[in-house]
Write a protein that holds these residues in place. Sequence first.
Motif, PDB file in Angstrom:
ATOM      1  N   TYR A 453       0.681  -1.087  -0.005  1.00  0.00           N
ATOM      2  CA  TYR A 453       0.079   0.041  -0.162  1.00  0.00           C
ATOM      3  C   TYR A 453       0.915   1.220  -0.139  1.00  0.00           C
ATOM      4  O   TYR A 453       1.752   1.417   0.632  1.00  0.00           O
ATOM      5  CB  TYR A 453      -1.029   0.170   1.349  1.00  0.00           C
ATOM      6  CG  TYR A 453      -1.941  -0.950   1.412  1.00  0.00           C
ATOM      7  CD1 TYR A 453      -3.116  -0.477   0.780  1.00  0.00           C
ATOM      8  CD2 TYR A 453      -1.724  -2.305   2.193  1.00  0.00           C
ATOM      9  CE1 TYR A 453      -4.201  -1.673   0.716  1.00  0.00           C
ATOM     10  CE2 TYR A 453      -2.687  -3.190   2.278  1.00  0.00           C
ATOM     11  CZ  TYR A 453      -4.022  -3.025   1.552  1.00  0.00           C
ATOM     12  OH  TYR A 453      -5.107  -3.793   1.678  1.00  0.00           O
ATOM     13  N   ILE A 454       0.357   2.251  -0.701  1.00  0.00           N
ATOM     14  CA  ILE A 454       0.925   3.610  -0.518  1.00  0.00           C
ATOM     15  C   ILE A 454      -0.240   4.526   0.158  1.00  0.00           C
ATOM     16  O   ILE A 454      -1.089   4.654  -0.990  1.00  0.00           O
ATOM     17  CB  ILE A 454       1.543   4.311  -1.579  1.00  0.00           C
ATOM     18  CG1 ILE A 454       2.757   3.094  -2.141  1.00  0.00           C
ATOM     19  CG2 ILE A 454       2.330   5.384  -1.202  1.00  0.00           C
ATOM     20  CD1 ILE A 454       3.222   3.542  -3.291  1.00  0.00           C
ATOM     21  N   TYR A 455      -0.116   5.417   1.234  1.00  0.00           N
ATOM     22  CA  TYR A 455      -1.068   6.054   1.410  1.00  0.00           C
ATOM     23  C   TYR A 455      -0.532   7.215   2.051  1.00  0.00           C
ATOM     24  O   TYR A 455       0.542   7.277   2.764  1.00  0.00           O
ATOM     25  CB  TYR A 455      -2.309   5.628   2.191  1.00  0.00           C
ATOM     26  CG  TYR A 455      -1.915   4.818   3.516  1.00  0.00           C
ATOM     27  CD1 TYR A 455      -1.778   5.348   4.668  1.00  0.00           C
ATOM     28  CD2 TYR A 455      -1.703   3.340   3.455  1.00  0.00           C
ATOM     29  CE1 TYR A 455      -1.711   4.950   6.179  1.00  0.00           C
ATOM     30  CE2 TYR A 455      -1.457   2.573   4.671  1.00  0.00           C
ATOM     31  CZ  TYR A 455      -1.205   3.495   5.909  1.00  0.00           C
ATOM     32  OH  TYR A 455      -0.856   2.842   7.079  1.00  0.00           O
ATOM     33  N   LEU A 456      -1.242   8.520   2.433  1.00  0.00           N
ATOM     34  CA  LEU A 456      -1.036   9.367   3.375  1.00  0.00           C
ATOM     35  C   LEU A 456      -1.890   9.378   4.171  1.00  0.00           C
ATOM     36  O   LEU A 456      -2.954   8.983   4.210  1.00  0.00           O
ATOM     37  CB  LEU A 456      -1.233  10.921   2.455  1.00  0.00           C
ATOM     38  CG  LEU A 456      -0.469  11.015   1.205  1.00  0.00           C
ATOM     39  CD1 LEU A 456      -1.013  12.503   0.538  1.00  0.00           C
ATOM     40  CD2 LEU A 456       0.975  11.187   1.463  1.00  0.00           C
ATOM     41  N   TYR A 457      -1.515  10.011   5.693  1.00  0.00           N
ATOM     42  CA  TYR A 457      -2.213   9.836   6.814  1.00  0.00           C
ATOM     43  C   TYR A 457      -2.426  11.232   7.373  1.00  0.00           C
ATOM     44  O   TYR A 457      -1.311  11.431   7.819  1.00  0.00           O
ATOM     45  CB  TYR A 457      -1.996   8.747   7.643  1.00  0.00           C
ATOM     46  CG  TYR A 457      -3.252   8.437   8.545  1.00  0.00           C
ATOM     47  CD1 TYR A 457      -3.917   7.085   8.182  1.00  0.00           C
ATOM     48  CD2 TYR A 457      -3.448   8.996   9.761  1.00  0.00           C
ATOM     49  CE1 TYR A 457      -5.256   7.024   8.861  1.00  0.00           C
ATOM     50  CE2 TYR A 457      -4.680   8.450  10.360  1.00  0.00           C
ATOM     51  CZ  TYR A 457      -5.484   7.583  10.202  1.00  0.00           C
ATOM     52  OH  TYR A 457      -6.567   7.135  10.940  1.00  0.00           O
ATOM     53  N   PRO A 458      -3.415  11.802   7.789  1.00  0.00           N
ATOM     54  CA  PRO A 458      -4.883  11.671   7.251  1.00  0.00           C
ATOM     55  C   PRO A 458      -4.781  11.689   5.630  1.00  0.00           C
ATOM     56  O   PRO A 458      -3.827  12.367   5.307  1.00  0.00           O
ATOM     57  CB  PRO A 458      -5.697  12.356   7.765  1.00  0.00           C
ATOM     58  CG  PRO A 458      -4.822  13.561   8.446  1.00  0.00           C
ATOM     59  CD  PRO A 458      -3.543  12.867   8.526  1.00  0.00           C
ATOM     60  N   PRO A 459      -5.623  10.942   4.773  1.00  0.00           N
ATOM     61  CA  PRO A 459      -6.631  10.667   5.408  1.00  0.00           C
ATOM     62  C   PRO A 459      -6.973   9.056   5.104  1.00  0.00           C
ATOM     63  O   PRO A 459      -7.892   8.622   5.701  1.00  0.00           O
ATOM     64  CB  PRO A 459      -7.946  11.105   4.093  1.00  0.00           C
ATOM     65  CG  PRO A 459      -7.140  10.935   2.858  1.00  0.00           C
ATOM     66  CD  PRO A 459      -5.583  11.496   3.423  1.00  0.00           C
ATOM     67  N   GLY A 460      -5.693   8.394   5.067  1.00  0.00           N
ATOM     68  CA  GLY A 460      -5.671   6.942   5.200  1.00  0.00           C
ATOM     69  C   GLY A 460      -6.453   6.068   4.101  1.00  0.00           C
ATOM     70  O   GLY A 460      -6.870   4.812   3.987  1.00  0.00           O
ATOM     71  N   ILE A 461      -6.653   6.778   2.914  1.00  0.00           N
ATOM     72  CA  ILE A 461      -7.224   6.216   1.891  1.00  0.00           C
ATOM     73  C   ILE A 461      -6.171   5.984   0.916  1.00  0.00           C
ATOM     74  O   ILE A 461      -5.191   6.733   0.406  1.00  0.00           O
ATOM     75  CB  ILE A 461      -8.286   7.196   1.028  1.00  0.00           C
ATOM     76  CG1 ILE A 461      -9.315   7.575   1.907  1.00  0.00           C
ATOM     77  CG2 ILE A 461      -8.722   6.459  -0.222  1.00  0.00           C
ATOM     78  CD1 ILE A 461     -10.086   8.719   1.611  1.00  0.00           C
ATOM     79  N   PRO A 462      -5.885   4.464   0.380  1.00  0.00           N
ATOM     80  CA  PRO A 462      -4.785   3.967  -0.265  1.00  0.00           C
ATOM     81  C   PRO A 462      -4.742   4.885  -1.541  1.00  0.00           C
ATOM     82  O   PRO A 462      -5.666   4.853  -2.156  1.00  0.00           O
ATOM     83  CB  PRO A 462      -4.913   2.679  -0.372  1.00  0.00           C
ATOM     84  CG  PRO A 462      -5.749   2.129   0.806  1.00  0.00           C
ATOM     85  CD  PRO A 462      -6.858   3.559   0.914  1.00  0.00           C
ATOM     86  N   LEU A 463      -3.647   5.347  -2.011  1.00  0.00           N
ATOM     87  CA  LEU A 463      -3.261   5.912  -3.308  1.00  0.00           C
ATOM     88  C   LEU A 463      -2.932   4.818  -4.060  1.00  0.00           C
ATOM     89  O   LEU A 463      -3.178   4.850  -5.398  1.00  0.00           O
ATOM     90  CB  LEU A 463      -2.108   6.776  -3.085  1.00  0.00           C
ATOM     91  CG  LEU A 463      -2.247   8.038  -2.644  1.00  0.00           C
ATOM     92  CD1 LEU A 463      -1.061   8.852  -2.048  1.00  0.00           C
ATOM     93  CD2 LEU A 463      -3.123   9.171  -3.280  1.00  0.00           C
ATOM     94  N   VAL A 464      -2.124   3.764  -3.627  1.00  0.00           N
ATOM     95  CA  VAL A 464      -1.709   2.545  -4.187  1.00  0.00           C
ATOM     96  C   VAL A 464      -2.287   1.248  -3.475  1.00  0.00           C
ATOM     97  O   VAL A 464      -2.100   1.440  -2.124  1.00  0.00           O
ATOM     98  CB  VAL A 464      -0.275   2.437  -4.494  1.00  0.00           C
ATOM     99  CG1 VAL A 464       0.124   1.157  -5.207  1.00  0.00           C
ATOM    100  CG2 VAL A 464       0.131   3.698  -5.713  1.00  0.00           C
ATOM    101  N   VAL A 465      -2.963   0.566  -3.998  1.00  0.00           N
ATOM    102  CA  VAL A 465      -3.355  -0.989  -3.398  1.00  0.00           C
ATOM    103  C   VAL A 465      -2.436  -1.875  -3.805  1.00  0.00           C
ATOM    104  O   VAL A 465      -2.300  -1.990  -4.898  1.00  0.00           O
ATOM    105  CB  VAL A 465      -4.865  -1.018  -3.462  1.00  0.00           C
ATOM    106  CG1 VAL A 465      -5.245  -2.390  -2.927  1.00  0.00           C
ATOM    107  CG2 VAL A 465      -5.466   0.054  -2.865  1.00  0.00           C
ATOM    108  N   PRO A 466      -2.017  -2.910  -3.227  1.00  0.00           N
ATOM    109  CA  PRO A 466      -1.300  -4.172  -3.605  1.00  0.00           C
ATOM    110  C   PRO A 466      -2.014  -4.710  -5.170  1.00  0.00           C
ATOM    111  O   PRO A 466      -3.164  -4.944  -4.949  1.00  0.00           O
ATOM    112  CB  PRO A 466      -1.174  -5.183  -2.539  1.00  0.00           C
ATOM    113  CG  PRO A 466      -1.406  -4.209  -1.178  1.00  0.00           C
ATOM    114  CD  PRO A 466      -2.238  -3.252  -1.705  1.00  0.00           C
TER     115      PRO A 466
END
Length: 504
Positions: A453-466
């Motif tokens: 996964y790659i995400y920013l927190y917040p908001p914790g919504i994945p930018l990239v999913v496996p």
Amino acid sequence: MSERTGLYERLREYARTDYYPMHMPGHKRNSELCGDILPYSMDITEIDGFDNLHLPEGILKEAMERAANVFGAEQTYFLVNGSTCGLLAGISACTNPGDRILMARNCHKAVYHAVYIRQLRPVYLCPEEVPEFGICGGIDPEQVREALRRYPDVKLIVITSPTYEGVISEVEAIAQIAHEAGAVLLVDEAHGAHLGFGHGFPESAIRLGADIVVQSVHKTLPSPTQTALLHVCRRKAKSPEQECGDGIGMSFEERKARVKRFLGIYQSSSPSYLLMAGIDRCVELIKERGDELFAAWRERLLWFSSQTRGLRRIRILKEEEMRRGDGFDPSKLVLSVRGTGKSGEWLYERLLLDYHIQPEMASGDYVICMTGLGDTSAGMERLAAALQELDSVLEHTEDTPDKPPYDPNADMAHRSCARILVPEQYSWEMPEPGTETERLALPDCAERVSVEYIYLYPPGIPLVVPGERLTKELLLELSEYKRGGLALRGMEDESGEYLNVRRQ
Ligand SMILES: Cc1ncc(COP(=O)(O)O)c(C=O)c1O
């Protein structure tokens, strides 16, 4: 006691400052409204007379029944591990390993974790963008209908409503479409525990036909951090003969029993009585003084709106910006500086450093300030005055912002669905490190398939999913986020420099 300044001392010190919380929890550290609990003298475990969350028969059973009553659900469970554990339990309860689910691509990472744990096969619903603000809009019911037509074996649909930015989907229409197709609808209403109590706030998914609704009471209501609720809702019977909740592959009673079973897995076996007492007090407060408190909150928001109507440069997200059919939660203040040459980070820093107002988050060219039931008029006045001053120094410009625009939500709305692999091609099991995968510097990952996964927190919504392929454009954006000071999370390499991808 030693002289050291540990976490406790830092918290005590911070509590004495004048920083105003425009972030969760929704009690806003308002001890006048909530009182100040002295934790140690009341911190117990499952001793005699205090019931057991996992086998409630007494005081906790009554407290959860009271909550169900106040929120209008058939069955309500207290959660001490946040909406996170409610989403894990709700999704697990409605599926078996390998089942196909339909989920909004802008779901919180907890939903992705449930997909991973239960080895589900996700099909994504992609929200459209709210133009001007570059955020995700709601989920179009027609998109749900079309997806169900293409994938008739879908067991569960998961959407987030309201979103972090306050966008509300057409839950009633989506629920109807889901039920006609024999699927269960779970709504992540983590940001909407305050919905359904009138006074100009929208209706809750609980009353709009959702089957399971998860709410973080700590986000907008006066309840301690980590506290949340899971509601299991009973369908309205179309006729007296029809048994409620049947006809969806799983009866209401079965759904309830399975939710309980999975909560027993995901919730702590030592749930905090202080947290549970916090939920119960919040429920009592709404029951006793809800009308007065929600009316006052709404008044504060209307006053704020009247004070900020004249802003020339800072734009505040409003219901009118929503796609036809979508709703908006007025408690969310999304403050955009688009077109001023400044970034969301700039506004965030000015509010924090110059005005001692702590926003919830900054992204791209906007900032989110969260209001809650515990806000005070003085707090709202400080925010309005700060925005008026800041607005007066901002100029209109077509120039690029001081910092590059990083906007994870806009990316989600625009592009992510195009780069997603056909779900069946991806096994959610982690590949054997080093044999099927390799670790590459991020800039070298173009056209490679991520296993992380790659995400920013917040908001914790994945930018990239496996399982997703990384495009050059996305890699460019990721490097811009980093240049803009945002940390990329979710990767094994905590510096955010390297990513594990599939070997070619
Ligand atoms: C949309 C959404 N769902 C779920 C969660 C998880 O909630 P909690 O922090 O209560 O576990 C969050 C947290 O921010 C969220 O934004």
